[in-house]
Structure formats: structure tokens, C-alpha cells
Design a protein around this motif. Structure first.
Motif, short mmCIF file in Angstrom:
data_model
loop_
_atom_site.label_atom_id
_atom_site.label_comp_id
_atom_site.label_asym_id
_atom_site.label_seq_id
_atom_site.Cartn_x
_atom_site.Cartn_y
_atom_site.Cartn_z
N ASP A 122 0.76 -1.19 -0.09
CA ASP A 122 0.03 -0.10 -0.13
C ASP A 122 0.92 1.23 0.21
OD1 ASP A 122 -3.00 0.96 0.43
OD2 ASP A 122 -1.57 2.22 1.92
N PRO A 123 0.51 2.38 -0.97
CA PRO A 123 1.53 3.40 -1.16
C PRO A 123 1.44 4.26 0.27
CG PRO A 123 -0.59 3.64 -2.44
CD PRO A 123 -0.31 2.34 -2.05
N GLU A 124 0.27 4.07 1.16
CA GLU A 124 0.52 4.87 2.43
C GLU A 124 1.31 4.20 3.14
OE1 GLU A 124 -0.79 7.84 5.23
OE2 GLU A 124 -0.71 7.73 3.02
N CYS A 125 1.23 3.00 3.14
CA CYS A 125 2.40 2.15 4.28
C CYS A 125 3.57 2.59 3.87
CB CYS A 125 2.08 0.54 3.83
SG CYS A 125 3.47 -0.43 4.56
N LEU A 126 3.91 2.68 2.58
CA LEU A 126 5.40 2.97 2.23
C LEU A 126 5.56 4.52 2.53
CD1 LEU A 126 8.20 2.23 1.01
CD2 LEU A 126 7.12 2.91 -1.17
N ARG A 127 4.86 5.20 2.45
CA ARG A 127 4.96 6.89 2.70
C ARG A 127 5.03 6.99 4.26
NH1 ARG A 127 2.51 11.27 4.75
NH2 ARG A 127 0.87 10.17 5.30
#
Length: 315
Positions: A122-127
């Protein structure tokens, strides 16, 4: 007056493109330059003329094909030919990671690849992970391992790819050691909090080891020669430098720990497998020595004392 640096750079990129077309595709037309760089016909003609003057022998005009073709002894000056890079680009194109115009083939060769079951991150996870790495803070995460789902507090300091999945290398605040957490297994975030740890204490991450990979001794001479060629071995061996924290993944991916597999299946043998285990165990002990408060020790201090040198690998 010296030519502006950016103009020189742009011209050299066009020269690189010309050499790419000649080297990999075997022909080059003025219209290729016009389309790729949105330049005028006169500019494309000037580029071709100037390049032929710079790299005499690299390019010839084929009046039958009505296109430029590589010279018999082409020696690129602006392109560094790399089959690995081109194949990686084609793979990225197939997986959707690169757009079509990045690969300069006018017509793509017939290509395909075995399906890859990608693990979604998930992009939010990586952010959030990247933010915690920058601020040296800890994150509360709900982590789904193979055995349970529970809240953990981790302080990430690095990202790593094991050949199949991305994980974050982090200080595990509950276990008081450095561990790997698979990004796709983080399904919820709590808040951030202060963390007291030093990335330099992750000895496994900061220490490398050279793995000596050999053809499996059970192979025939012909099979051994094929494996040596496959892996670019020199004098019957390939040396691979890897972080201690990543050695586990390399060994597992190539089945180098499964000594009972048939030779034709595993194909390789790791000459210094025992050394890897000893070095990983020593690195864990050094990390433990660094992070134990002065005078501390023993299992009651809350630190992990697993005997398995691969204990920090994700579940």
C-alpha cells in the motif's frame, strides 16, 4: 564560446540513441530521431552528419534498405551496451513498471515472461515507513505473521528486496533487536512515537560476507560447465558479496541450504554455508552486546536470545 552544458548533454543523449538503434536494432533512420526527440528534419540531419564525423566506422548508409546500419566493427562511444539493462527494461515494460516509449525499439521483439504473483504494498504504508526512517521515530503497526496478527512497535531504518518481496529492516522495540518486516503484511498503523536506537548497531545490516557459489558436485562435467557459464563463474566459482542480513534470502532463493535435493534441481552448492551461520550468529551477539545497558545481561533483560542465526528473518 563554449557550448552550453545542457545543449551538449541533449546532443549526447541523441548520439546515445543513435548508437542504441544501431547496436540493438541494426538500423537507424532520420525519422527515428525526429520522433523520439521531437526535433526538426534539418536538426536530425545535422546530428547524423556530426555523429558520422565523430564515430567514423560505426555507421554506414545502406542504399538498398534506405537506412543507416552499423559498421562491421561498431564501437559505441556514447552508449554502454548492457544486455542486463536491456532485459531488465523489457521485464519492467512487461510488468507495467515502465512506459513503452522508454524502450527504444521501433518494433518490440516477441517477448513474454512467466507470471509473477506480486505482493501488493500500500502506498500509504510505504509513505509512513519512509517518514519514520527520515525522522528516526518508531511506528505502531499491526503485523500479520504466519502465526498471528498483533500490534508491534518498530523503528525502521532501511528497505530491502529479497528477490520476491520488499521488507523493512527495523529495530523491534518489543524484542529489542533488529528484524525484517514484510511490507505487505502490515495492515494497520497506529501513531508514531520516539525511538531510542542506533542504526549503526544493526551489525547484520552493516556487515557483508562473500559467498562462494560452486556448481553442485553431483553434476556431470557437461552440466557443471553449463552452470559455470550460466553464472559467469571464474575458476569454477562465483563470489557474491551480500549483507549478512540478506544472506538468508539468497541462500533460500537458490535452495543452498537443502543439501538433499537432486543435483539437477539445486544445481549450486555454497562452499561456505557453515561460515555464514557463524558470522550471522556473531553479528547478532555483537548487536546484543551494544544495546544491553551497562551491567545488564541474562534472559531477564527482555532481549532475544534465539539460537537460530536466521531468527530475524520475517515469519
Amino acid at each position: 564560446m563554449a557550448e552550453p552544458e545542457r545543449r551538449v548533454w541533449a546532443r549526447n543523449v541523441r548520439y546515445e540513441f543513435m548508437e542504441w538503434k544501431l547496436f540493438w536494432e541494426g538500423q537507424l533512420n532520420r525519422s527515428d530521431l525526429e520522433a523520439a526527440f521531437d526535433i526538426s528534419t534539418p536538426q536530425a540531419s545535422v546530428d547524423l552528419k556530426n555523429y558520422r564525423g565523430l564515430a567514423e566506422g560505426n555507421v554506414e548508409y545502406d542504399s538498398t534498405a534506405k537506412s543507416f546500419v552499423p559498421g562491421a566493427a561498431i564501437r559505441p562511444r556514447f552508449l554502454v551496451p548492457s544486455a542486463d539493462r536491456l532485459l531488465l527494461q523489457l521485464r519492467a515494460l512487461m510488468s507495467g513498471a515502465l512506459p513503452r516509449d522508454v524502450v527504444w525499439f521501433k518494433t518490440l521483439p516477441a517477448i513474454d515472461m512467466a507470471p509473477d504473483v506480486a505482493r501488493h504494498v500500500d502506498p500509504e504504508c510505504l509513505r509512513l515507513i519512509l517518514g519514520a526512517m527520515r525522522s528516526r521515530s518508531a511506528l505502531r503497526i499491526r503485523y500479520q505473521s504466519l502465526t498471528n496478527s498483533r500490534w508491534r512497535v518498530i523503528a525502521p531504518h532501511a528497505l530491502a528486496f529479497d528477490g520476491a518481496r520488499w521488507h523493512v529492516r527495523a529495530w523491534a522495540c518489543d524484542h529489542k533487536d533488529f528484524r525484517d518486516f514484510v511490507l505487505s503484511r502490515i495492515d494497520e498503523f497506529g501513531g508514531a512515537e520516539a525511538a531510542s536506537y542506533e542504526p549503526a548497531d544493526d551489525v547484520e545490516w552493516h556487515t557483508t560476507i562473500t559467498l562462494r557459489v560452486l556448481p553442485h558436485p553431483g553434476l556431470t562435467d557437461d552440466q557443471r560447465r553449463a552452470i559455470e557459464r550460466d553464472y559467469g563463474m571464474v575458476d569454477g566459482a562465483r563470489e557474491v558479496e551480500v549483507r549478512l542480513s540478506m544472506a538468508f534470502y539468497f541462500i533460500k532463493r537458490h535452495n543452498l541450504d537443502l543439501i538433499d535435493l537432486p543435483p539437477e534441481r539445486v544445481q549450486l552448492r555454497l562452499e561456505n554455508l557453515a561460515e555464514v551461520g557463524l558470522r550471522v550468529a556473531a553479528a547478532k551477539e555483537e548487536t546484543r552486546r551494544r544495546v544491553i545497558p551497562s551491567g545488564g545481561g541474562g534472559p531477564a533483560d527482555g532481549l532475544s536470545h534465539a539460537a537460530d542465526p536466521w531468527d530475524s528473518s520475517p515469519a
